[in-house]
Scaffold this motif. Structure first.
Motif, mmCIF file in Angstrom:
data_model
loop_
_atom_site.group_PDB
_atom_site.id
_atom_site.type_symbol
_atom_site.label_atom_id
_atom_site.label_comp_id
_atom_site.label_asym_id
_atom_site.label_seq_id
_atom_site.Cartn_x
_atom_site.Cartn_y
_atom_site.Cartn_z
ATOM 1 N N ASP A 38 -2.418 13.317 -4.970
ATOM 2 C CA ASP A 38 -2.489 12.259 -4.040
ATOM 3 C C ASP A 38 -2.504 10.819 -4.687
ATOM 4 O O ASP A 38 -1.787 10.093 -4.455
ATOM 5 C CB ASP A 38 -3.135 12.386 -2.804
ATOM 6 C CG ASP A 38 -3.009 13.636 -2.084
ATOM 7 O OD1 ASP A 38 -1.957 14.169 -2.098
ATOM 8 O OD2 ASP A 38 -3.900 13.855 -1.111
ATOM 9 N N ARG A 59 -0.650 8.662 0.608
ATOM 10 C CA ARG A 59 -0.421 9.747 0.361
ATOM 11 C C ARG A 59 -1.320 10.978 0.603
ATOM 12 O O ARG A 59 -2.842 10.580 0.201
ATOM 13 C CB ARG A 59 -0.391 9.970 -1.469
ATOM 14 C CG ARG A 59 0.988 9.051 -1.850
ATOM 15 C CD ARG A 59 2.205 9.913 -1.725
ATOM 16 N NE ARG A 59 3.299 9.472 -2.276
ATOM 17 C CZ ARG A 59 4.199 8.777 -1.839
ATOM 18 N NH1 ARG A 59 4.171 8.240 -0.620
ATOM 19 N NH2 ARG A 59 5.275 8.109 -2.422
ATOM 20 N N ALA A 92 0.423 8.000 -5.490
ATOM 21 C CA ALA A 92 0.448 6.804 -5.086
ATOM 22 C C ALA A 92 0.157 5.631 -6.140
ATOM 23 O O ALA A 92 1.011 4.626 -5.999
ATOM 24 C CB ALA A 92 -0.891 6.693 -4.024
ATOM 25 N N SER A 116 0.694 -1.064 -0.177
ATOM 26 C CA SER A 116 0.041 0.211 -0.065
ATOM 27 C C SER A 116 0.995 1.290 -0.032
ATOM 28 O O SER A 116 2.067 1.074 0.507
ATOM 29 C CB SER A 116 -0.889 -0.159 1.295
ATOM 30 O OG SER A 116 -0.018 0.100 2.490
ATOM 31 N N CYS A 117 0.189 2.370 -0.492
ATOM 32 C CA CYS A 117 0.866 3.599 -0.430
ATOM 33 C C CYS A 117 -0.051 4.737 0.249
ATOM 34 O O CYS A 117 -1.059 4.843 -0.489
ATOM 35 C CB CYS A 117 1.425 3.917 -1.892
ATOM 36 S SG CYS A 117 2.227 5.516 -1.900
ATOM 37 N N ARG A 131 3.727 5.346 -7.332
ATOM 38 C CA ARG A 131 4.536 4.714 -6.551
ATOM 39 C C ARG A 131 4.328 3.071 -6.506
ATOM 40 O O ARG A 131 5.378 2.356 -6.343
ATOM 41 C CB ARG A 131 4.380 5.248 -5.249
ATOM 42 C CG ARG A 131 5.059 4.630 -4.120
ATOM 43 C CD ARG A 131 6.589 4.811 -3.775
ATOM 44 N NE ARG A 131 7.367 4.169 -2.879
ATOM 45 C CZ ARG A 131 7.433 4.604 -1.708
ATOM 46 N NH1 ARG A 131 6.836 5.737 -1.049
ATOM 47 N NH2 ARG A 131 7.843 3.918 -0.619
#
Length: 161
Positions: A122, A36, A126, A33-34, A129
């Motif tokens: 955001d 942001r 994410a 998960s990421c 990434r």
């Protein structure tokens, strides 16, 4: 119809399916998960989704699910946050999502009030990434030999006094 509707080809929009079952959300919870800003994005590779669907012209499918906890606020605030995340995913997943993956978008505090441009940024960062992390974890292609990793010297267990 808004100006934003013209930015995304309709053929790619059909490739995003909604996650609706609890088991799908729980599987994504175990995935990378990421976080942001006002959103957390979880991405889980689904090899069976990578196969081409009939009529999609070589585009694999992606799954997208949306959730907001009671921490976000009352039902009105949670629904507004999820609506905004759904629209952000509709705009960004075809371009930045990876076919054959399921994505869960989790609203964080302030997702309902965050300026639209910042929320889009955001979600976009994410997704980028997570795609980069997934590419780094991908096994090497069979035609290229794997490089041996440099071995680090063993650590000494000297204690400080």
């Amino acid at each position: 119809m808004t100006d934003l509707d013209h930015d995304i080809p309709t053929a790619k929009l059909a490739a995003v399916q909604r996650l609706k079952k609890r088991a799908q959300f729980l599987a994504c919870a175990q995935a990378p998960s990421c976080a942001r800003g006002a959103v957390v994005v979880q991405a889980l590779a689904q090899p069976e989704r990578e196969a081409m669907r009939p009529g999609t012209a070589g585009v694999g499918t992606m799954g997208a699910g949306f959730t907001a906890t009671k921490r976000i606020g009352n039902a009105v605030a949670r629904n507004r946050a999820k609506r905004r995340l759904r629209e952000a995913a509709r705009l960004l997943l075809p371009e930045h999502g990876r076919p054959g993956h399921d994505y869960v978008f989790i609203a964080r505090q302030g997702a309902a009030e965050r300026p639209w441009a910042r929320l889009l940024d955001d979600v976009k960062s994410a997704l980028i990434r997570l795609a980069a992390e997934d590419g780094a974890r991908a096994p090497p292609k069979p035609d290229t030999p794997a490089r041996p990793s440099p071995s680090a010297p063993p650590r000494s267990k000297a204690r400080r006094s």
